[in-house]
Motif scaffolding. Structure first.
Motif, PDB file in Angstrom:
ATOM      1  N   LEU A 317       0.815  -1.217   0.000  1.00 40.23           N
ATOM      2  CA  LEU A 317       0.000   0.000   0.000  1.00 40.23           C
ATOM      3  C   LEU A 317       0.848   1.265   0.000  1.00 40.23           C
ATOM      4  N   ASP A 318       2.044   1.214   0.585  1.00 39.07           N
ATOM      5  CA  ASP A 318       2.918   2.385   0.536  1.00 39.07           C
ATOM      6  C   ASP A 318       3.361   2.661  -0.901  1.00 39.07           C
ATOM      7  N   GLU A 319       3.695   1.601  -1.619  1.00 38.07           N
ATOM      8  CA  GLU A 319       4.098   1.767  -3.014  1.00 38.07           C
ATOM      9  C   GLU A 319       2.927   2.265  -3.864  1.00 38.07           C
ATOM     10  N   LEU A 320       1.743   1.686  -3.631  1.00 35.14           N
ATOM     11  CA  LEU A 320       0.564   2.135  -4.370  1.00 35.14           C
ATOM     12  C   LEU A 320       0.252   3.594  -4.076  1.00 35.14           C
ATOM     13  N   THR A 321       0.419   4.012  -2.817  1.00 33.47           N
ATOM     14  CA  THR A 321       0.172   5.410  -2.460  1.00 33.47           C
ATOM     15  C   THR A 321       1.101   6.328  -3.232  1.00 33.47           C
ATOM     16  N   ALA A 322       2.389   5.961  -3.320  1.00 31.92           N
ATOM     17  CA  ALA A 322       3.354   6.791  -4.049  1.00 31.92           C
ATOM     18  C   ALA A 322       2.978   6.892  -5.523  1.00 31.92           C
ATOM     19  N   LEU A 323       2.575   5.781  -6.115  1.00 34.38           N
ATOM     20  CA  LEU A 323       2.174   5.791  -7.524  1.00 34.38           C
ATOM     21  C   LEU A 323       0.884   6.591  -7.721  1.00 34.38           C
ATOM     22  N   ALA A 324      -0.067   6.423  -6.783  1.00 37.05           N
ATOM     23  CA  ALA A 324      -1.337   7.144  -6.880  1.00 37.05           C
ATOM     24  C   ALA A 324      -1.124   8.642  -6.750  1.00 37.05           C
ATOM     25  N   ALA A 325      -0.224   9.049  -5.865  1.00 37.85           N
ATOM     26  CA  ALA A 325       0.038  10.475  -5.662  1.00 37.85           C
ATOM     27  C   ALA A 325       0.602  11.118  -6.919  1.00 37.85           C
ATOM     28  N   ARG A 326       1.343  10.344  -7.733  1.00 41.31           N
ATOM     29  CA  ARG A 326       1.894  10.898  -8.974  1.00 41.31           C
ATOM     30  C   ARG A 326       0.836  10.953 -10.077  1.00 41.31           C
ATOM     31  N   SER A 327      -0.078   9.979 -10.056  1.00 45.33           N
ATOM     32  CA  SER A 327      -1.079   9.935 -11.124  1.00 45.33           C
ATOM     33  C   SER A 327      -2.238  10.899 -10.873  1.00 45.33           C
ATOM     34  N   GLU A 328      -2.767  10.879  -9.647  1.00 40.97           N
ATOM     35  CA  GLU A 328      -3.877  11.739  -9.244  1.00 40.97           C
ATOM     36  C   GLU A 328      -5.005  11.756 -10.278  1.00 40.97           C
ATOM     37  N   SER A 329      -5.473  10.581 -10.597  1.00 44.05           N
ATOM     38  CA  SER A 329      -6.594  10.449 -11.527  1.00 44.05           C
ATOM     39  C   SER A 329      -7.844  11.102 -10.957  1.00 44.05           C
ATOM     40  N   ASP A 330      -8.733  11.564 -11.848  1.00 46.19           N
ATOM     41  CA  ASP A 330     -10.013  12.137 -11.434  1.00 46.19           C
ATOM     42  C   ASP A 330     -11.080  11.076 -11.196  1.00 46.19           C
ATOM     43  N   ALA A 331     -10.778   9.806 -11.437  1.00 40.18           N
ATOM     44  CA  ALA A 331     -11.744   8.736 -11.170  1.00 40.18           C
ATOM     45  C   ALA A 331     -12.019   8.670  -9.674  1.00 40.18           C
ATOM     46  N   VAL A 332     -13.257   8.363  -9.320  1.00 38.96           N
ATOM     47  CA  VAL A 332     -13.630   8.273  -7.908  1.00 38.96           C
ATOM     48  C   VAL A 332     -14.486   7.031  -7.706  1.00 38.96           C
ATOM     49  N   ALA A 333     -14.210   6.299  -6.633  1.00 41.20           N
ATOM     50  CA  ALA A 333     -14.929   5.063  -6.324  1.00 41.20           C
ATOM     51  C   ALA A 333     -15.714   5.233  -5.037  1.00 41.20           C
ATOM     52  N   TYR A 334     -16.920   4.714  -5.015  1.00 38.99           N
ATOM     53  CA  TYR A 334     -17.699   4.683  -3.780  1.00 38.99           C
ATOM     54  C   TYR A 334     -17.142   3.543  -2.917  1.00 38.99           C
ATOM     55  N   PRO A 335     -16.502   3.857  -1.786  1.00 38.82           N
ATOM     56  CA  PRO A 335     -15.705   2.873  -1.044  1.00 38.82           C
ATOM     57  C   PRO A 335     -16.514   2.072  -0.023  1.00 38.82           C
ATOM     58  N   LEU A 336     -17.588   1.464  -0.458  1.00 39.60           N
ATOM     59  CA  LEU A 336     -18.465   0.726   0.441  1.00 39.60           C
ATOM     60  C   LEU A 336     -17.789  -0.571   0.865  1.00 39.60           C
ATOM     61  N   VAL A 337     -17.703  -0.781   2.168  1.00 39.81           N
ATOM     62  CA  VAL A 337     -17.072  -1.979   2.718  1.00 39.81           C
ATOM     63  C   VAL A 337     -18.105  -3.063   2.987  1.00 39.81           C
ATOM     64  N   SER A 338     -19.241  -2.656   3.525  1.00 35.08           N
ATOM     65  CA  SER A 338     -20.256  -3.598   3.985  1.00 35.08           C
ATOM     66  C   SER A 338     -21.068  -4.159   2.833  1.00 35.08           C
ATOM     67  N   THR A 339     -21.545  -5.389   2.988  1.00 38.45           N
ATOM     68  CA  THR A 339     -22.488  -5.978   2.038  1.00 38.45           C
ATOM     69  C   THR A 339     -23.926  -5.623   2.396  1.00 38.45           C
ATOM     70  N   GLY A 340     -24.105  -4.920   3.505  1.00 39.42           N
ATOM     71  CA  GLY A 340     -25.447  -4.578   3.971  1.00 39.42           C
ATOM     72  C   GLY A 340     -25.871  -3.171   3.634  1.00 39.42           C
ATOM     73  N   GLY A 341     -25.228  -2.555   2.629  1.00 40.95           N
ATOM     74  CA  GLY A 341     -25.602  -1.209   2.233  1.00 40.95           C
ATOM     75  C   GLY A 341     -24.943  -0.150   3.091  1.00 40.95           C
ATOM     76  N   GLU A 342     -25.441   1.089   2.968  1.00 41.51           N
ATOM     77  CA  GLU A 342     -24.865   2.246   3.664  1.00 41.51           C
ATOM     78  C   GLU A 342     -25.728   2.635   4.862  1.00 41.51           C
ATOM     79  N   ARG A 343     -25.084   3.218   5.905  1.00 47.72           N
ATOM     80  CA  ARG A 343     -25.806   3.629   7.113  1.00 47.72           C
ATOM     81  C   ARG A 343     -25.522   5.073   7.523  1.00 47.72           C
ATOM     82  N   PHE A 344     -24.498   5.719   6.966  1.00 52.00           N
ATOM     83  CA  PHE A 344     -24.180   7.118   7.249  1.00 52.00           C
ATOM     84  C   PHE A 344     -23.175   7.593   6.208  1.00 52.00           C
ATOM     85  N   PRO A 345     -23.409   8.758   5.578  1.00 52.56           N
ATOM     86  CA  PRO A 345     -24.325   9.851   5.916  1.00 52.56           C
ATOM     87  C   PRO A 345     -25.732   9.718   5.331  1.00 52.56           C
ATOM     88  N   PHE A 346     -26.072   8.562   4.826  1.00 51.15           N
ATOM     89  CA  PHE A 346     -27.443   8.275   4.405  1.00 51.15           C
ATOM     90  C   PHE A 346     -27.684   6.801   4.656  1.00 51.15           C
TER      91      PHE A 346
END
Length: 510
Positions: A317-346
């Motif tokens: 993850l440290d290596e990925l962070t360094a690579l990500a910091a150089r690329s800084e893509s405008d793509a954005v992912a909804y980072p849902l962890v749970s399989t039970g949907g969202e609970r906050f902020p909605f």
């Protein structure tokens, strides 16, 4: 706090019962951690059930205390406070011996009981601002125990929250519970009483219930038997604690009106300080009663850093962070962890992960998740502002995610506000701060002396302007999927439009 000489400088103990370990820290009045020790805890999980052996809480914590205090002058130890997991309960007999396993904070077996609770107590839960209880909350689980455990029918049975077992052992007799742990059992935090009429309708005997006091109240002192077992000196003050999330907030020093602590671990947890009770029409934010007259609103997302271990299980993850910091893509992912949907902020039980844009490689995909967490965090603040919570105080970042320096800077840029990274921020430290209030100081003054800020990260206005359209596209995507109410989405857009620098950015793009 008055200045102390090294010989008389008091030591305060913070005790923490987490999911995986029991921990003790010894902290002086300047916030220096003098000693710390922990012992592992084990769980039993089966389907929606999650249990622990309550006796293990006591043995693990006692052993951790003995190790941590072995080199500390006992004459300096003045007080302790204890946090536990929110909503974890058990039944005990009249002598404090457990009659049931500990039903843990995320045990979800009580769905049928939660429906009864929400029907019978609807008016009270509405008044208290959280509207409904989830199956994992303590009151539904108490009903499950009353329905299924034969021991519940005995005489002298007591309901205990997780810390109540420990404070009983420390004092040598039952002492009151704290209002923070009693929240999810339905304690009326405004009128400071149990809602006995509703409890009678649910079949909860009044004699089962503990007395409840505000966090920071002195409950008693450590007895001789507990001193012999733990190494904590007899006569040490026992101070009513708080749940683990609130303890971490205190440990971060987020204790002035409008201050917030954003804890980025597996999921994202928000805890703030308000001079008034925050009532949430959406039912995703609830308030603890804090020390003194304060209120601690908060919410727990189902999104967070846990998505990284799922999506990048074997990556550096440290290596990925360094690579990500150089690329800084405008793509954005909804980072849902749970399989039970969202609970906050909605609240959206059917919510699913998604990606906006087309990341070219793992580094850009990784960056998309870092950016997604920051966007969820900004939406949390927009929602809190909508429901009337003060949000303009200092912001601290804690949890494992705060150790990623690039990510913390990205979060500051997306939020458009400074962030502070404490040197140490853990529940046990927060409980040491709360224990120090037994000397007659406020929790704010104790935290000012004992919480050390390691770094402040300022946002870059140009980068804030860059990420603003990405955030707005993220909000639009949530609304288009029907998960985010249009009222919330509209407020997020309007608040973004009014933010300093936004108009200049819009004119520049015309």
């Amino acid at each position: 706090m008055p200045e102390q000489t090294p010989a008389t400088d008091p030591v305060w103990l913070g005790l923490d019962l987490g999911t995986q370990s029991a921990r003790c820290v010894a902290v002086d009045s300047t916030g220096q951690v003098l000693a710390a020790a922990s012992r592992p805890l084990t769980s039993h999980r089966e389907g929606h059930r999650h249990e622990q052996d309550p006796e293990q809480w006591w043995t693990a914590l006692a052993d951790a205390c003995r190790e941590a205090l072995s080199g500390i002058d006992g004459d300096r130890i003045r007080g302790l406070a204890l946090d536990g997991t929110s909503g974890t309960i058990l039944l005990a007999d009249a002598e404090g011996a457990p009659l049931t396993p500990g039903l843990m904070y995320d045990d979800g077996r009580a769905a049928a009981q939660a429906a009864r609770v929400n029907d019978t107590g609807a008016a009270v839960w509405q008044e208290l601002g959280y509207r409904t209880m989830q199956p994992s909350w303590a009151l539904p689980k108490l009903l499950w125990l009353l329905d299924h455990e034969p021991a519940a029918a005995g005489t002298g049975v007591r309901l205990l929250h997780q810390p109540d077992l420990i404070t009983w052992r420390l004092a040598g007799h039952q002492v009151p519970s704290d209002a923070s742990h009693a929240l999810k059992t339905g304690h009326h935090l405004v009128e400071e009483r149990w809602p006995l009429r509703e409890f009678a309708g649910l079949g909860v005997p009044e004699e089962l219930l503990p007395e409840v006091v505000r966090p920071g109240s002195v409950l008693g002192t450590v007895c001789a038997a507990a001193a012999a077992r733990t190494g904590i000196p007899e006569g040490t003050a026992i101070v009513a604690g708080m749940t683990d999330g609130c303890a971490a907030q205190i440990g971060a020093g987020a204790l002035t009106p409008g201050a917030w602590n954003s804890v980025l671990g597996t999921t994202l947890v928000f805890k703030g300080m308000s001079p008034h009770l925050v009532r949430d029409p959406g039912g995703v934010v609830y308030c603890h009663r804090g020390p003194g007259d304060s209120w601690l609103p908060g919410g727990a997302s189902s999104s967070g850093a846990g998505v990284l271990s799922r999506e990048f299980p074997d990556a550096d993850l440290d290596e990925l962070t360094a690579l990500a910091a150089r690329s800084e893509s405008d793509a954005v992912a909804y980072p849902l962890v749970s399989t039970g949907g969202e609970r906050f902020p909605f609240r959206a039980p059917d919510a699913l992960p998604f990606v906006l844009g087309e990341p070219a490689d793992d580094a850009e995909r990784f960056h998309a998740y870092l950016l997604g967490v920051a966007c969820v965090e900004r939406l949390c603040f927009d929602y809190l502002d909508l429901i009337g919570a003060p949000v303009d105080g200092p912001l601290t970042l804690t949890g494992g995610g705060a150790r990623n320096r690039y990510w913390s800077g990205l979060r500051a840029d997306v939020l458009g506000r400074p962030v502070r990274i404490p040197e140490q921020a853990e529940g046990a430290l927060g409980m040491a701060v709360l224990a120090a209030t037994s000397a007659g100081v406020s929790v704010q003054d104790a935290a000012a002396d004992m919480v050390r800020i390691g770094e402040e990260i300022l946002p870059d206005p140009a980068r804030t302007a860059r990420w603003t359209p990405v955030y707005l596209a993220f909000v639009d995507a949530l609304a288009a999927r029907g998960w985010l109410d249009e009222t919330v989405a509209h407020h997020a857009r309007e608040r973004t439009r009014r933010a300093p620098g936004t108009q200049d950015h819009e004119r520049a793009g015309q």
